[in-house]
Design an enzyme around this catalytic site. Structure first.
Site, PDB file in Angstrom:
ATOM      1  N   GLU A  65       0.818  -1.217   0.000  1.00 57.03           N
ATOM      2  CA  GLU A  65       0.000   0.000   0.000  1.00 57.03           C
ATOM      3  C   GLU A  65       0.847   1.261   0.000  1.00 57.03           C
ATOM      4  O   GLU A  65       0.510   2.241  -0.666  1.00 57.03           O
ATOM      5  CB  GLU A  65      -0.940   0.001   1.212  1.00 57.03           C
ATOM      6  CG  GLU A  65      -2.141  -0.928   1.059  1.00 57.03           C
ATOM      7  CD  GLU A  65      -1.809  -2.390   1.257  1.00 57.03           C
ATOM      8  OE1 GLU A  65      -2.650  -3.242   0.915  1.00 57.03           O
ATOM      9  OE2 GLU A  65      -0.689  -2.697   1.748  1.00 57.03           O
ATOM     10  N   HIS A 134      -8.990  -5.928  11.298  1.00 57.11           N
ATOM     11  CA  HIS A 134      -9.699  -5.782  10.031  1.00 57.11           C
ATOM     12  C   HIS A 134     -11.104  -5.208  10.234  1.00 57.11           C
ATOM     13  O   HIS A 134     -11.951  -5.319   9.354  1.00 57.11           O
ATOM     14  CB  HIS A 134      -9.826  -7.132   9.324  1.00 57.11           C
ATOM     15  CG  HIS A 134      -8.538  -7.685   8.818  1.00 57.11           C
ATOM     16  ND1 HIS A 134      -7.562  -8.147   9.662  1.00 57.11           N
ATOM     17  CD2 HIS A 134      -8.050  -7.840   7.560  1.00 57.11           C
ATOM     18  CE1 HIS A 134      -6.534  -8.575   8.945  1.00 57.11           C
ATOM     19  NE2 HIS A 134      -6.805  -8.399   7.670  1.00 57.11           N
TER      20      HIS A 134
END
Length: 330
Positions: A65, A134
């Protein structure tokens, strides 16, 4: 709100349609992220786009990322309009330096020489049993940073119109979705339309209490309002749609009518979007309030994995009903 012919789309289809239409219109737009191309997107939100636009405009990336967020920011500074997909905004933490220190600041730090028209998009908050790392809502984190716009749609029609506006915007936009909404179906206008950023929407008109929410958790407000209506309690529901810039006028106008407010947000309780709303209301509409404002958030812990604990951790429609009755002194 919409005056065109309507069609039914899934949330993921509305997202794909928005990106596809904008990429047909402007060849400086491209999509980049993990599994967006060959796999049609981790949640199938870019289905068919590789076939139409080819590998130069729909790019699969390594699991990095920080790397592809940085490539996106650099290319935006050089005339492109990238859409960067994070498989989840939990993974944006790996690339947050590029978002906060580069994308958000480069226009000011370059004295306007470098605009940064980039969209970072992907799912936010919890999605069932995905555990603590998450299941995090970072809307307030990104909204805290000047230079970023933050959009959190709650249905397919809003998602398409807001995403098209986000892609056309000349500043960086954080566009936050939900794994648990990609399959949601809703009516979407046929043909071209956009929804301006920074404009909230009254999803349900009412007279007794204002409920402010956004994103997938707003569904709990709808359930609560249906139940409360049976008891003669009329709820006005405001969907923020855009967290930053925030539509303070819509909130204040509603509170001046109902005199009571509940805020429902899927986020940790400390220093969140609800906190900012409460400050604005007490500053600009204090004399209109007939009760203290109640805000509903997740428990002040990392998200549990256990489904029983997760249900306790998340605010739900029963919590909304209790909060509404509390501000109504019932």
């Amino acid at each position: 709100m919409y005056h065109q012919l309507m069609k039914t789309l899934q949330f993921r289809e509305a997202i794909a349609e928005a990106m596809t239409e904008e990429m047909r219109r402007d060849d400086t737009i491209y999509l980049m992220g993990e599994e967006v191309a060959e796999y049609n997107g981790a949640y199938k939100a870019s289905k068919g786009m590789l076939d139409e636009f080819g590998p130069e405009r729909v790019l699969d990336t390594p699991i990095s990322e920080l790397g592809f967020a940085g490539i996106g920011v650099g290319s935006a500074m050089n005339g492109n309009r990238p859409i960067i997909e994070f498989m989840t905004f939990n993974f944006s933490l790996v690339g947050i330096d590029q978002i906060i220190n580069n994308a958000a600041k480069i226009r000011q730090m370059s004295a306007g020489q470098f605009p940064c028209p980039i969209v970072f998009r992907g799912p936010t908050a919890s999605a069932g049993q995905l555990a603590a790392t998450h299941s995090q809502a970072f809307e307030s984190w990104f909204a805290n940073c000047p230079g970023l716009k933050v959009v959190v749609p709650s249905n397919p029609a809003d998602a398409k119109g807001l995403l098209k506006s986000a892609i056309r915007d000349d500043d960086p936009v954080i566009f936050m979705e939900s794994e648990q909404m990609y399959g949601d179906k809703g009516e979407v206008p046929e043909g071209e339309y956009t929804i301006p950023l920074g404009v909230a929407d009254i999803k349900r008109e009412g007279t007794d209490v204002t409920i402010v929410s956004f994103g997938k958790i707003i569904k709990e407000a709808y359930k609560a309002a249906d139940e409360l209506e049976k008891e003669g309690i009329s709820c006005e529901i405001i969907d923020l749609r855009t967290v930053r810039p925030m539509d303070h006028d819509a909130i204040l106008t509603s509170v001046k009518k109902t005199n009571r407010m509940v805020i429902l947000e899927e986020a940790w309780p400390f220093g969140n979007v609800a906190t900012e709303i409460i400050y604005q209301v007490q500053d600009k509409a204090f004399d209109y309030l007939d009760a203290p404002i109640v805000k509903l958030n997740t428990a002040d812990t990392p998200a549990p994995y256990s489904p029983v604990l997760l249900a306790e951790w998340l605010p739900n429609h029963e919590d909304v009903i209790k909060a509404v009755k509390k501000v109504l002194y019932k």
